[in-house]
Design a protein around this motif. Structure first.
Motif, mmCIF file in Angstrom:
data_model
loop_
_atom_site.group_PDB
_atom_site.id
_atom_site.type_symbol
_atom_site.label_atom_id
_atom_site.label_comp_id
_atom_site.label_asym_id
_atom_site.label_seq_id
_atom_site.Cartn_x
_atom_site.Cartn_y
_atom_site.Cartn_z
ATOM 1 N N ALA A 27 52.907 30.096 -34.321
ATOM 2 C CA ALA A 27 52.444 30.749 -35.549
ATOM 3 C C ALA A 27 52.344 32.259 -35.352
ATOM 4 O O ALA A 27 52.761 33.050 -36.214
ATOM 5 C CB ALA A 27 51.100 30.175 -35.972
ATOM 6 N N LYS A 28 51.818 32.662 -34.212
ATOM 7 C CA LYS A 28 51.687 34.094 -33.916
ATOM 8 C C LYS A 28 53.049 34.759 -33.790
ATOM 9 O O LYS A 28 53.259 35.873 -34.286
ATOM 10 C CB LYS A 28 50.887 34.278 -32.627
ATOM 11 N N ALA A 29 54.008 34.057 -33.169
ATOM 12 C CA ALA A 29 55.351 34.609 -32.990
ATOM 13 C C ALA A 29 56.079 34.765 -34.321
ATOM 14 O O ALA A 29 57.023 35.542 -34.421
ATOM 15 C CB ALA A 29 56.167 33.714 -32.056
ATOM 16 N N GLY A 30 55.634 34.032 -35.338
ATOM 17 C CA GLY A 30 56.248 34.152 -36.656
ATOM 18 C C GLY A 30 55.996 35.487 -37.325
ATOM 19 O O GLY A 30 56.695 35.859 -38.273
ATOM 20 N N GLU A 31 54.969 36.201 -36.871
ATOM 21 C CA GLU A 31 54.673 37.564 -37.318
ATOM 22 C C GLU A 31 54.434 37.672 -38.821
ATOM 23 O O GLU A 31 54.808 38.648 -39.457
ATOM 24 C CB GLU A 31 55.798 38.517 -36.891
ATOM 25 N N GLU A 32 53.841 36.615 -39.386
ATOM 26 C CA GLU A 32 53.465 36.635 -40.802
ATOM 27 C C GLU A 32 52.001 36.225 -40.908
ATOM 28 O O GLU A 32 51.509 35.418 -40.109
ATOM 29 C CB GLU A 32 54.320 35.652 -41.611
ATOM 30 N N ASP A 33 51.301 36.764 -41.897
ATOM 31 C CA ASP A 33 49.895 36.408 -42.085
ATOM 32 C C ASP A 33 49.733 34.984 -42.605
ATOM 33 O O ASP A 33 48.774 34.300 -42.251
ATOM 34 C CB ASP A 33 49.230 37.379 -43.060
ATOM 35 N N ASN A 34 50.663 34.564 -43.452
ATOM 36 C CA ASN A 34 50.585 33.238 -44.075
ATOM 37 C C ASN A 34 51.825 32.420 -43.741
ATOM 38 O O ASN A 34 52.926 32.959 -43.665
ATOM 39 C CB ASN A 34 50.462 33.369 -45.601
ATOM 40 N N GLY A 35 51.636 31.128 -43.572
ATOM 41 C CA GLY A 35 52.778 30.281 -43.280
ATOM 42 C C GLY A 35 52.385 28.833 -43.090
ATOM 43 O O GLY A 35 51.219 28.448 -43.279
ATOM 44 N N LEU A 36 53.364 28.031 -42.735
ATOM 45 C CA LEU A 36 53.166 26.622 -42.420
ATOM 46 C C LEU A 36 53.721 26.356 -41.032
ATOM 47 O O LEU A 36 54.680 27.009 -40.606
ATOM 48 C CB LEU A 36 53.882 25.731 -43.437
ATOM 49 N N VAL A 37 53.133 25.394 -40.340
ATOM 50 C CA VAL A 37 53.634 24.970 -39.033
ATOM 51 C C VAL A 37 53.955 23.490 -39.108
ATOM 52 O O VAL A 37 53.094 22.684 -39.476
ATOM 53 C CB VAL A 37 52.611 25.224 -37.905
#
Length: 313
Positions: A105-115
Motif C-alpha cells: 500500500a505504501k509503495a503505491g504512493e497514493e493516499d487512497n486505494g484498495l489492496v
C-alpha cells in the motif's frame, strides 16, 4: 502461421502488449520473487497456478483512506478461516503477510486505494490434486479506489431478485476466488438496469448481493440481519453493527422476500461503498423511497471509525 518465439522476443512483446486496467495498478508483490514492483506490465500469474485454472484459492480486499488501512486484522482473520476451510497454508506467517500488505500500500504512493490479497494453491501442474503444488502462492496488489458518487448516498440505489441462486452454505462461508455466481449476478443486474442483485436460498430467504451484505430495518426500527447460512459474513457489516449497538438494536433471523419489500430501510454493506440505501426493489419503493436515518448513521459511524482506527502507514 503462429511463430515459435525466442524467450527474449516473447518477453519484449509481452511487455509492449497493452493491458486493460493497467492505469489503476499502483504496486504489487509476488511471493516467489519476494519484492514489490510498480510496473503493471509485469503483474503476471503462472498459468499452472491452481488459483488460475482450478479456482483453488481465497482472497480479501481492503480499503485505505488517508493512508490508513481499514480493518486489516478483520480481513486477515477472515482469510485465515477461508484458508483453513480449504486446507491451505500461506507461504509466510500471517504477521509477515500483514507487513507485506502495508508495504505494498505504501509503495503505491497514493493516499487512497484498495489492496487485493490472493492466496492460492500455487504453481505446479494442470491437474486437480493439491499435492501437485509444492508451495502456496501469494499475490498482493494495491490499486486505485474510485468511490461511489455522492448521489448514491443522497438518492439511493435500486435492487432486484436475481435468477442466480445463493451459494451452498459450506461454500458461502469461504471467500473463494471462484466468483462465477457473483459475476453472473452482476451481469444480470447490468442487463436489467438495476444497481444491485439480491439472491435467495433454496427456502426463499434472503442471502446476499453479488459482493455485498444486505440487511433491513423493520417497522419497529430494529436492524434485522439475514443469518449467514448462505452468505459470507462481511467485515463492514459486522463492524457497523458494533458501532450502531449503543444506539440501535439488531438481531439475526431469516428474512423473506415479502419482509424485504415491506422494510422501512434496506441497507447494503461492503468494503467500497460502506453503507448504501436501497430505495426501490423490483421497481417498487421501499418505504418513502428515500435514504433512511439508519443507513445515514451507519455510514457516518463507519467513516469516523476509519479515521480514528484505520492503521496508518
Amino acid at each position: 502461421m503462429i511463430p515459435i518465439m525466442e524467450s527474449e522476443d516473447y518477453l519484449k512483446k509481452m511487455l509492449s502488449t497493452r493491458r486493460p486496467g493497467r492505469k489503476d495498478v499502483l504496486a504489487f508483490y509476488e511471493h516467489r520473487l519476494g519484492g514489490i514492483c510498480q510496473d503493471p506490465n509485469l503483474m503476471l500469474l503462472p498459468l499452472d497456478d491452481h488459483i488460475v485454472h482450478r479456482g483453488d484459492g481465497v482472497f480479501e480486499t481492503m480499503k485505505y483512506l488517508g493512508r490508513k488501512i481499514y480493518q486489516l486484522d478483520a480481513h486477515i482473520n477472515r482469510m485465515k478461516r477461508s484458508a483453513k476451510a480449504i486446507h491451505l497454508d500461506p507461504p509466510c506467517t500471517w504477521e509477515r503477510l500483514k507487513e507485506i500488505i502495508i508495504k505494498v500500500a505504501k509503495a503505491g504512493e497514493e493516499d487512497n486505494g484498495l489492496v487485493r490479497v490472493l492466496l492460492g494453491r500455487g504453481p505446479g501442474g494442470f491437474g486437480i490434486a493439491p499435492d501437485e503444488c509444492p508451495m502456496a502462492s501469494l499475490y498482493v496488489v494495491a490499486y486505485k479506489f474510485t468511490p461511489k458518487p455522492q448521489h448514491w448516498y443522497d438518492k439511493g440505489a435500486t435492487a432486484f431478485r436475481t435468477s442466480i441462486p445463493a451459494k451452498q452454505d459450506w461454500i458461502a462461508q469461504i471467500k473463494s476466488v471462484n466468483y462465477l455466481p457473483n459475476v453472473l449476478m452482476k451481469r444480470e443486474a447490468m442487463e436489467k438496469g438495476f444497481d444491485y442483485p439480491i439472491c435467495f436460498d433454496e427456502h426463499d430467504f434472503l442471502a446476499e448481493g453479488a459482493t455485498e451484505n444486505m440487511c433491513i430495518v423493520d417497522r419497529d426500527g430494529t436492524i434485522v440481519v439475514p443469518e449467514f447460512s448462505n452468505a459470507l459474513p462481511g467485515t463492514t457489516l459486522l463492524r457497523a453493527l458494533e458501532l450502531l449497538a449503543p444506539e440501535r438494536k439488531s438481531f439475526f433471523r431469516k428474512i423473506s422476500e415479502g419482509q424485504l419489500a415491506s422494510a422501512r430501510e434496506i441497507l447494503v454493506f461492503g468494503t467500497t461503498g460502506d453503507c448504501l440505501p436501497i430505495v426501490r426493489y423490483e421497481g417498487k419503493p421501499i418505504h418513502d423511497a428515500r435514504p433512511g436515518p439508519v443507513c445515514q448513521r451507519a455510514r457516518e459511524l463507519i467513516l469516523k471509525d476509519m479515521e480514528e482506527n484505520g492503521l496508518p502507514f
